[in-house]
Scaffold this active site. Structure first.
Site, PDB file in Angstrom:
ATOM      1  N   GLN A 136       0.828  -1.205   0.000  1.00  0.00           N
ATOM      2  CA  GLN A 136       0.000   0.000   0.000  1.00  0.00           C
ATOM      3  C   GLN A 136       0.866   1.262   0.000  1.00  0.00           C
ATOM      4  O   GLN A 136       1.740   1.428   0.851  1.00  0.00           O
ATOM      5  CB  GLN A 136      -0.927   0.045   1.217  1.00  0.00           C
ATOM      6  CG  GLN A 136      -1.911   1.206   1.081  1.00  0.00           C
ATOM      7  CD  GLN A 136      -2.795   1.414   2.297  1.00  0.00           C
ATOM      8  OE1 GLN A 136      -2.298   1.728   3.378  1.00  0.00           O
ATOM      9  NE2 GLN A 136      -4.094   1.251   2.129  1.00  0.00           N
ATOM     10  N   CYS A 169      -6.804   6.926   5.028  1.00  0.00           N
ATOM     11  CA  CYS A 169      -6.199   7.197   6.340  1.00  0.00           C
ATOM     12  C   CYS A 169      -6.674   8.553   6.874  1.00  0.00           C
ATOM     13  O   CYS A 169      -6.578   9.572   6.181  1.00  0.00           O
ATOM     14  CB  CYS A 169      -4.674   7.183   6.240  1.00  0.00           C
ATOM     15  SG  CYS A 169      -3.910   7.521   7.841  1.00  0.00           S
ATOM     16  N   LYS A 219      -8.062   1.855  -1.708  1.00  0.00           N
ATOM     17  CA  LYS A 219      -8.833   1.699  -0.470  1.00  0.00           C
ATOM     18  C   LYS A 219      -9.313   3.082  -0.059  1.00  0.00           C
ATOM     19  O   LYS A 219      -8.504   3.989   0.149  1.00  0.00           O
ATOM     20  CB  LYS A 219      -7.966   1.072   0.616  1.00  0.00           C
ATOM     21  CG  LYS A 219      -8.711   0.855   1.923  1.00  0.00           C
ATOM     22  CD  LYS A 219      -7.947  -0.094   2.824  1.00  0.00           C
ATOM     23  CE  LYS A 219      -8.639  -0.280   4.154  1.00  0.00           C
ATOM     24  NZ  LYS A 219      -8.434   0.854   5.072  1.00  0.00           N
ATOM     25  N   ASP A 255     -15.869  -2.876  11.002  1.00  0.00           N
ATOM     26  CA  ASP A 255     -16.579  -3.423  12.163  1.00  0.00           C
ATOM     27  C   ASP A 255     -16.904  -4.905  12.098  1.00  0.00           C
ATOM     28  O   ASP A 255     -17.830  -5.342  12.780  1.00  0.00           O
ATOM     29  CB  ASP A 255     -17.885  -2.658  12.397  1.00  0.00           C
ATOM     30  CG  ASP A 255     -17.639  -1.255  12.943  1.00  0.00           C
ATOM     31  OD1 ASP A 255     -16.458  -0.914  13.181  1.00  0.00           O
ATOM     32  OD2 ASP A 255     -18.610  -0.504  13.120  1.00  0.00           O
TER      33      ASP A 255
HETATM   34  C1  LIG Z   1      -4.164   1.150  14.103  1.00  0.00           C
HETATM   35  C2  LIG Z   1      -4.748   1.248  12.732  1.00  0.00           C
HETATM   36  C3  LIG Z   1      -3.903   1.469  11.658  1.00  0.00           C
HETATM   37  C4  LIG Z   1      -4.434   1.575  10.362  1.00  0.00           C
HETATM   38  N1  LIG Z   1      -3.583   1.751   9.313  1.00  0.00           N
HETATM   39  C5  LIG Z   1      -4.082   1.786   8.050  1.00  0.00           C
HETATM   40  C6  LIG Z   1      -3.214   1.854   6.927  1.00  0.00           C
HETATM   41  O1  LIG Z   1      -1.985   1.888   7.046  1.00  0.00           O
HETATM   42  N2  LIG Z   1      -3.787   1.906   5.700  1.00  0.00           N
HETATM   43  C7  LIG Z   1      -5.145   1.864   5.521  1.00  0.00           C
HETATM   44  O2  LIG Z   1      -5.619   1.900   4.383  1.00  0.00           O
HETATM   45  N3  LIG Z   1      -5.979   1.762   6.570  1.00  0.00           N
HETATM   46  C8  LIG Z   1      -5.487   1.696   7.814  1.00  0.00           C
HETATM   47  N4  LIG Z   1      -6.333   1.530   8.866  1.00  0.00           N
HETATM   48  C9  LIG Z   1      -7.769   1.336   8.629  1.00  0.00           C
HETATM   49  C10 LIG Z   1      -8.094  -0.164   8.516  1.00  0.00           C
HETATM   50  O3  LIG Z   1      -7.460  -0.728   7.379  1.00  0.00           O
HETATM   51  C11 LIG Z   1      -9.619  -0.397   8.417  1.00  0.00           C
HETATM   52  O4  LIG Z   1     -10.098   0.280   7.289  1.00  0.00           O
HETATM   53  C12 LIG Z   1     -10.368   0.094   9.654  1.00  0.00           C
HETATM   54  O5  LIG Z   1      -9.723  -0.299  10.841  1.00  0.00           O
HETATM   55  C13 LIG Z   1     -11.813  -0.430   9.655  1.00  0.00           C
HETATM   56  O6  LIG Z   1     -11.833  -1.839   9.680  1.00  0.00           O
HETATM   57  P1  LIG Z   1     -12.099  -2.667  11.060  1.00  0.00           P
HETATM   58  O7  LIG Z   1     -13.372  -2.114  11.655  1.00  0.00           O
HETATM   59  O8  LIG Z   1     -12.246  -4.103  10.632  1.00  0.00           O
HETATM   60  O9  LIG Z   1     -10.935  -2.409  11.951  1.00  0.00           O
HETATM   61  C14 LIG Z   1      -5.838   1.460  10.159  1.00  0.00           C
HETATM   62  C15 LIG Z   1      -6.667   1.233  11.256  1.00  0.00           C
HETATM   63  C16 LIG Z   1      -6.142   1.113  12.527  1.00  0.00           C
HETATM   64  C17 LIG Z   1      -7.080   0.851  13.682  1.00  0.00           C
END
Ligand SMILES: Cc1cc2nc3c(=O)[nH]c(=O)nc-3n(C[C@H](O)[C@H](O)[C@H](O)COP(=O)(O)O)c2cc1C
Length: 324
Positions: free
Chosen positions: A70, A100, A140, A203
């Site tokens: 990414q 992000c 994304k 989620d």
């Molecule tokens: C600690 C943390 C770091 C993340 N880093 C990135 C990242 O580097 N690139 C990205 O596209 N999304 C990043 N995200 C977002 C996640 O990829 C994801 O979209 C988000 O957590 C929602 O999914 P979930 O509810 O299953 O956690 C990050 C999320 C968290 C919590």
């Protein structure tokens, strides 16, 4: 899901998470059947200027599953050289971060700030597609920047036009960060607007959530983030549920501790014992989620310093949680 001959078998994939989805976590997710894993986000500009630390983020296991790198950035000019650097690590695809929410990323116009500037976002996607050649490129994104700027459908269409091969939608605006609950209809609208595959994200904490998301939105795959860090076996559970098969139980406490031990060993192998054990503190705390004796275990995980410390921790966990 087939991307230029790249088949993604499992229906659940690991989300990129900076600071968490390192080479070891990605290997764990692979072993539990994630359809693909993605590197932590890597700065396109830093790669353009040959930054060594950024290069390290792209390293992967020799026997890995499907793997995307990414990139994040704000200037299309950075993406050609960044893709060239990424290709040296033989990814199966390149993903562009347009989701992000962190101010240090968005203040430069990167990450989810691109949801406010669809024209620039499309130029970045186009430059990346051009540089990647036959390698698939994905994007994304979030639902939008805030309630007054919901651009996911518009951006997804533009991405498809410039040759992006699949899209992941996190069903929240940037303003919402990580709460409240996600908007499944945003994912559904994107799915209806484009003919390339769409991955739904947000989620998912159990196999039933994944089934619900796929049913409600028609998305082609689901992406799991935070919950997979503490429950990486969720990938197998989701795939079984979506194939109409019985969902395997969570790992029992012994298997969980075996996994923890393996994970810590690999963190030390990759980073050296000093840094590896510091990284192990966070990961151990994740694997301890929901166990009995949390306060005492938290204290023990926070003081992990040398590889041998893991034995005492595992012993303590097993003593207090033999019935889990
Ligand atoms: C600690 C943390 C770091 C993340 N880093 C990135 C990242 O580097 N690139 C990205 O596209 N999304 C990043 N995200 C977002 C996640 O990829 C994801 O979209 C988000 O957590 C929602 O999914 P979930 O509810 O299953 O956690 C990050 C999320 C968290 C919590």
């Amino acid at each position: 899901m087939n991307l230029n001959g790249l088949t993604i078998e499992n229906k659940a994939v690991l989300a990129p998470m900076a600071g968490f989805c390192d080479i070891v976590m990605r290997k764990v997710a692979d072993d539990f059947g994630a359809g693909f894993t993605v590197s932590e986000m890597v700065s396109a500009r830093a790669l353009r200027y040959g930054d060594k630390k950024s290069r390290q983020l792209m390293e992967s296991w020799a026997h890995r599953g499907r793997y995307g790198i990414q990139l994040f950035g704000f200037d299309p000019v950075d993406f050609g050289p960044a893709v060239a650097a990424a290709l040296e690590y033989s990814p199966d695809f390149i993903d562009i971060n347009m989701g992000c929410p962190a101010p240090k990323i968005t203040s430069n116009g990167a990450g989810s700030a691109l949801m406010k500037d669809v024209k620039l976002a499309a130029s970045i996607a186009q430059a990346t597609v051009k540089a990647a050649g036959s390698l698939p490129v994905s994007v994304k994104m979030r639902k939008g920047w805030d309630d007054d700027c919901i651009t996911c459908v518009q951006l997804a269409k533009r991405c498809e036009e410039v040759g992006v091969k699949f899209i992941t939608v996190h069903g929240r605006t940037r303003q919402q960060m990580y709460t409240p609950g996600i908007d499944l209809s945003a994912i559904e609208k994107v799915k209806q607007a484009v003919s390339i595959p769409v991955i739904g994200n947000g989620d998912i904490v159990c196999a039933e959530d994944a089934v619900k998301m796929m049913d409600a939105t028609g998305c082609d795959r689901v992406m799991v983030g935070r919950h997979a860090l503490s429950h990486p076996w969720i990938f197998r559970q989701i795939d079984r549920a979506l194939s109409g098969k019985e969902i395997p139980a969570d790992l029992d406490i012994n298997a969980r501790m075996e996994l923890l031990t393996w994970h810590i060993k690999q963190l030390c192998r990759v980073n050296g014992e000093y840094l590896g054990m510091r990284k192990a503190r966070g990961q151990a705390a994740l694997y301890m989620k929901g166990l009995k004796g949390a306060a005492r275990l938290r204290y023990m995980t926070n003081s992990l310093s040398v590889y041998a410390d893991r034995e005492k921790l595992v012993e303590e966990v097993l003593k207090e949680n033999s019935d889990v």
